[in-house]
Design a protein around this motif. Structure first.
Motif, short mmCIF file in Angstrom:
data_model
loop_
_atom_site.label_atom_id
_atom_site.label_comp_id
_atom_site.label_asym_id
_atom_site.label_seq_id
_atom_site.Cartn_x
_atom_site.Cartn_y
_atom_site.Cartn_z
N GLY A 59 0.80 -1.22 0.00
CA GLY A 59 0.00 0.00 0.00
C GLY A 59 0.82 1.26 0.00
N VAL A 60 2.09 1.20 -0.41
CA VAL A 60 2.94 2.37 -0.50
C VAL A 60 3.68 2.35 -1.84
N ALA A 61 3.60 3.45 -2.56
CA ALA A 61 4.34 3.61 -3.81
C ALA A 61 5.23 4.83 -3.67
N LEU A 62 6.53 4.67 -3.86
CA LEU A 62 7.51 5.73 -3.64
C LEU A 62 8.07 6.24 -4.96
N GLY A 63 8.57 7.47 -4.91
CA GLY A 63 9.34 8.02 -6.03
C GLY A 63 8.56 8.14 -7.32
N LEU A 64 7.28 8.46 -7.25
CA LEU A 64 6.48 8.65 -8.47
C LEU A 64 6.85 10.00 -9.06
N PRO A 65 7.48 10.04 -10.25
CA PRO A 65 8.14 11.27 -10.71
C PRO A 65 7.20 12.39 -11.12
N ASP A 66 5.99 12.06 -11.59
CA ASP A 66 5.11 13.11 -12.08
C ASP A 66 3.65 12.70 -11.90
N ARG A 67 2.77 13.58 -12.39
CA ARG A 67 1.34 13.35 -12.20
C ARG A 67 0.88 12.07 -12.87
N ASP A 68 1.37 11.78 -14.07
CA ASP A 68 0.93 10.58 -14.78
C ASP A 68 1.31 9.32 -14.00
N ALA A 69 2.52 9.28 -13.45
CA ALA A 69 2.95 8.12 -12.67
C ALA A 69 2.10 7.99 -11.39
N LEU A 70 1.74 9.12 -10.81
CA LEU A 70 0.90 9.11 -9.61
C LEU A 70 -0.47 8.54 -9.91
N VAL A 71 -1.06 8.97 -11.04
CA VAL A 71 -2.39 8.47 -11.41
C VAL A 71 -2.34 6.98 -11.70
N ALA A 72 -1.31 6.53 -12.40
CA ALA A 72 -1.19 5.10 -12.72
C ALA A 72 -1.05 4.27 -11.45
N ALA A 73 -0.25 4.75 -10.52
CA ALA A 73 -0.07 4.02 -9.26
C ALA A 73 -1.37 3.97 -8.47
N TYR A 74 -2.13 5.08 -8.49
CA TYR A 74 -3.39 5.11 -7.76
C TYR A 74 -4.36 4.08 -8.34
N ARG A 75 -4.48 4.04 -9.66
CA ARG A 75 -5.43 3.12 -10.27
C ARG A 75 -5.07 1.67 -9.94
N THR A 76 -3.79 1.35 -10.02
CA THR A 76 -3.36 -0.03 -9.73
C THR A 76 -3.59 -0.39 -8.27
N MET A 77 -3.22 0.51 -7.38
CA MET A 77 -3.34 0.24 -5.95
C MET A 77 -4.80 0.15 -5.54
#
Length: 685
Positions: free
Chosen positions: A534-552
Motif C-alpha cells: 500500500g505504499v508507492a515511492l518516487g512517483l516522478p510526475d502526475r501521470d505516474a501518480l495516477v497510474a499508481a493510484y489506479r493499480t493500488m
C-alpha cells in the motif's frame, strides 16, 4: 508525599491475633518471634479459646486486653478477617499486618473485599501491610513479626516471596551482611512497595534497599521513588520475559516486552537490576564499597588462566580492561620480577609463592595508576593462609606472610578512593576475611566479582536519566486516523512532508497540483501499509501518480489515500520512534533503526516516556548502528540534535494522551539538515 510508617515499624505495643501453640500454624511462628523482645514493648497474645499460648495467658479478644494496642498481626481464617480488622481499629490500632490469605489473589470477589478493607483502614488513619503476607521485622526497633529470624544489618528487604528472603539471607551471610528491615509485601492493599521504598530511603540505619517483586502495582511510581532515594535500590523480579499487555498493532507494540520495560525503568531510575538471588547478594556486597570513577578495570592475578577468564568476564559486563600505559608498567616492573606480565591483565607469574607481599605492592601500584578506576584481584590469594587445601595450611610461613599482605592492603585501601574487588579460590580463608572486614567484597566466582564491578561503575546520580514527570493530560484525541495523527504531531512541532488525503481520482489530481513531484502514494486504513503493497515511492510526475493510484485502488480498494511530497532519502537514515502504554509503568518510548526492517533488525532502545532530547540522544548513540549517525564511507554526519528533539516531541505527545495505547513514527528520516517524519500511526486504547 511520604506516608508516616512509624506505627508499623516502631509501635508502642503489639498484639498477635491468632496466636497458637500449634507449630503447624503461622500464628505460632509469629507469636514466638514477637516474644523475642518482650522488654522493648508490651506483646499481647490473642486466641479465641483463651488459655495459655507459649506459656503466657492469652486474651480471648483484642478488646479483652483492656488497653489500646498499637499494631495488630491478624492470622485468622479469612471469613473472620473483616471483623478482626474492625476490632483492631476499635482498640486504637494504627498498624495492621494481615497474614490471612483469600483476597485479591482469588479473583474479583476477593479483590472487592480487599478494597473495602483497605478503605476502612485508611479512613481510620491506620496502615495495613498485606493481606496475604508473611509478616514484617525491624531489627533496629526489635520488632519481630515474621516466622523467621533475620540477621541484623543494613539492608532493607522488601519481598513478595518468603523463601527467596531466606535464600538471600544465606547468600549474604558470607559477606557479613544482614537486614535492617524485612517486609513481606503481600497483596499491597494499602501499604505499597512505593511507600516502603520511600520510608526505607529515609531510614537512617538502612544503607541499601533490596526488592523482590512480581507485581509492581504502580511501576512508574516505584521507579520515581527509587530515583529520588539517596540509597541504592537492587531489584530482582520475575516474569520479565513475557510480553506485556498490548494491542501489538505497530512495530512498537510487537517489539516491546516486559523485560524491555523493566530494564528501561531500572536504567532511568538508577536501579540495579539483577536476575538471581546470588547476583543480588553479589551486588549488595559490592555496594558496601566505594564507587568507581569510571569503567576501566585492572585485572591482577597469580595465574594466566585466572587472569584471562577474569578479563573476559569483566568485558562481558560492559567494562574495559585497557592496556596499561608506560608509566604504570614501569612502576609494576619495579615491584615484580622479570617474567611477570604488566600489560593488563597483570600476572605475578609465580612471584606470590616467593613473596606474598607482592600482592599488596602490585595492587597499590595499580590503584595509583591514572588509567585505572578499579582493580579485580583474582586467583589463589587466600590459599596460603587457608586452614586446609592451601600450600601448607594455617601457621606456615607463606600463610603468615599472606596475612601480613592482607593487613597491608586493608590499611592502604582505607586511604584509596578506588575500589578493590577480590575473587579467591579460598574466599573464607583468614587472609580474605581480613579484606572482608576492611569492606572489600570477596567472591568465590569470578562472574560475581565482574558483576560487582559493574555495580560499582554505575554512577548513582550522573548515570541515571531520571524519570521525567508525566505532562498534564491533553484533550483526548478523537481523530486517530493517519492524517489526524499527523496533525496532532505537527502541532507539537514534528515536521512532515506536504500531504493531502484524497478519496477519488479527481481529488488526486487536485493534490498533485498543490505541490511538485516526486510523489508518494499511501493507502490509508491498511495495517502495515508497506507489507500490504500500500505504499508507492518516487512517483516522478502526475501521470505516474495516477497510474499508481489506479493499480493500488484496484487491488486494495482502500477508502482513502494520502498523496505526499517525496523526501530526499539519499543521505538520510530511517529511524523509528514509538510509545507503548504499559499497564504498570505507563508510557514507554522506543527508538531505533526504522523503516521496513525494524522488526528484523531489532536495533532499538527503550526509556520511560516522555524522553528529553538529551536522553534521546544518549539512546540513539547507544544503538548498534550508531556509527551511521556520524556518517560512514564518505557520507555526511546527520543532524542527531534534530532527531533527538523530534523524539522529545513525539514522546511528549504520547505521554500527554493517556487514551493513546500506541503512537509510532516510522520512519523518522534523519538527514544532515534535520529530521522529517514520513509515516505515523496511533492506536487508541
Amino acid at each position: 508525599m511520604r506516608r508516616d510508617l512509624t506505627a508499623l515499624f516502631d509501635p508502642a505495643s503489639v498484639a498477635v491475633l491468632g496466636a497458637s501453640d500449634d507449630p503447624a500454624k503461622y500464628g505460632h511462628a509469629v507469636a514466638s518471634q514477637a516474644l523475642r523482645a518482650p522488654g522493648r514493648r508490651p506483646v499481647h497474645l490473642v486466641n479465641r479459646r483463651g488459655g495459655t499460648v507459649l506459656g503466657r495467658t492469652a486474651a480471648t479478644s483484642l478488646t479483652g486486653i483492656g488497653e489500646p494496642v498499637g499494631l495488630v498481626v491478624i492470622s485468622v481464617p479469612q471469613a473472620a478477617f473483616e471483623d478482626s480488622v474492625e476490632e483492631a481499629l476499635s482498640c486504637g490500632a494504627k498498624a495492621i499486618v494481615g497474614i490471612t490469605a483469600g483476597f485479591a489473589e482469588t479473583g474479583e470477589h476477593g479483590l472487592t473485599r480487599q478494597r473495602a478493607i483497605a478503605e476502612r483502614v485508611r479512613a481510620a488513619g491506620a496502615v495495613l501491610v498485606g493481606p496475604n503476607c508473611l509478616g514484617i521485622a525491624d531489627n533496629t526497633t526489635e520488632l519481630y513479626l515474621a516466622s523467621d529470624t533475620f540477621t541484623p544489618g543494613a539492608v532493607a528487604l522488601l519481598s513478595q516471596s518468603g523463601n527467596l528472603a531466606l535464600e538471600l539471607q544465606l547468600r549474604l551471610d558470607p559477606y557479613g551482611l544482614g537486614f535492617s528491615r524485612f517486609v513481606s509485601l503481600g497483596n499491597q492493599a494499602d501499604v505499597t512497595l512505593v511507600d516502603l521504598v520511600a520510608d526505607c530511603a529515609a531510614h537512617e540505619q538502612t544503607r541499601a534497599i533490596a526488592v523482590y517483586a512480581e507485581d509492581f502495582a504502580d511501576g512508574r511510581a516505584f521507579a520515581e521513588a527509587a530515583a529520588t532515594a539517596d540509597k541504592p535500590v537492587v531489584l530482582l523480579t520475575a516474569g520479565r520475559g513475557t510480553a506485556s499487555a498490548r494491542s501489538a498493532k505497530s512495530h512498537t507494540g510487537a517489539l516491546t516486552t516486559s523485560a524491555d520495560v523493566v530494564a528501561a525503568a531500572c536504567r532511568d531510575a538508577g536501579i540495579h537490576l539483577v536476575h538471581t538471588p546470588r547476583e543480588m547478594a553479589a551486588v549488595l556486597a559490592a555496594l558496601q564499597e566505594r564507587p568507581a570513577r569510571g569503567r576501566r578495570v585492572a585485572v591482577f592475578t597469580d595465574g594466566g588462566g585466572h587472569g584471562s577468564i577474569a578479563a573476559d568476564a569483566v568485558e562481558a559486563e560492559g567494562l574495559a580492561v585497557p592496556e596499561l600505559g608506560a608509566d604504570a608498567q614501569r612502576e609494576l616492573s619495579g615491584v615484580l620480577w622479570e617474567q611477570s606480565a604488566v600489560g593488563n591483565p597483570v600476572d605475578l607469574a609465580g612471584m606470590g609463592e616467593q613473596d606474598p607481599m607482592s600482592y599488596a605492592r602490585s595492587v597499590q601500584a595499580l590503584l595509583a595508576a591514572d588509567e585505572v578506576d578499579a582493580v579485580l584481584m583474582t586467583g589463589y590469594f587466600g590459599g596460603y593462609a587457608a586452614a586446609e587445601g592451601g600450600l601448607g595450611g594455617a601457621g606456615n610461613v607463606l600463610g603468615a606472610a599472606e596475612l601480613d599482605a592482607a593487613h597491608t592492603l586493608a590499611a592502604h585501601l582505607a586511604r584509596s578512593p578506588k575500589p578493590l574487588v577480590v575473587q579467591s579460590m579460598y574466599p573464607r580463608s583468614p587472609s580474605c576475611q581480613v579484606l572482608s572486614r576492611a569492606g572489600v567484597p570477596v567472591y568465590e566466582a569470578v562472574e560475581d566479582a565482574a558483576r560487582a564491578l559493574r555495580a560499582l561503575a554505575a554512577d548513582p546520580v550522573a548515570g541515571r536519566a531520571g524519570v521525567t514527570p508525566l505532562p498534564t493530560a491533553a484533550a483526548p484525541l478523537t481523530d486517530a486516523d493517519y492524517h489526524g495523527t499527523r496533525r496532532l504531531l505537527e502541532a507539537a512541532g514534528v515536521a512532515f512532508p506536504a500531504a493531502r488525503e484524497i478519496s477519488s481520482e479527481v481529488e488526486l489530481l487536485g493534490a498533485a497540483a498543490e505541490f511538485a513531484g516526486p510523489y508518494v502514494l499511501k493507502a490509508l486504513h491498511v495495517l502495515h501499509k508497506s507489507d500490504a503493497g500500500g505504499v508507492a515511492l518516487g512517483l516522478p510526475d502526475r501521470d505516474a501518480l495516477v497510474a499508481a493510484y489506479r493499480t493500488m485502488h484496484a487491488r486494495l480498494g482502500a477508502p482513502s489515500y494520502s498523496v505526499e511530497a517525496m523526501a530526499d532519502l539519499s543521505d538520510g537514515v530511517e529511524l523509528i520512534v514509538g510509545v507503548n502504554r504499559d499497564p504498570r509503568f505507563g508510557p514507554v518510548a522506543m527508538v531505533g533503526l526504522g523503516g521496513v526492517l525494524t522488526e528484523t533488525l531489532g536495533d532499538v532502545a527503550f526509556a520511560l516516556a516522555p524522553v528529553t532530547a538529551a536522553h534521546a540522544e544518549q539512546l540513539l548513540r547507544g544503538l548498534r548502528a550508531a556509527a551511521l549517525l556520524d556518517g560512514v564511507r564518505g557520507r555526511p554526519a546527520l543532524d542527531v540534535t534534530a532527531a533527538a528533539l523530534a523524539v522529545e516531541r513525539i514522546t511528549q505527545v504520547a505521554a500527554a494522551h493517556p487514551e493513546i495505547a500506541e503512537l509510532e513514527v516510522n520512519p523518522l528520516l534523519v538527514s544532515p539538515s534535520g529530521a522529517l517524519a514520513l509515516d505515523s500511526r496511533a492506536v487508541l486504547g
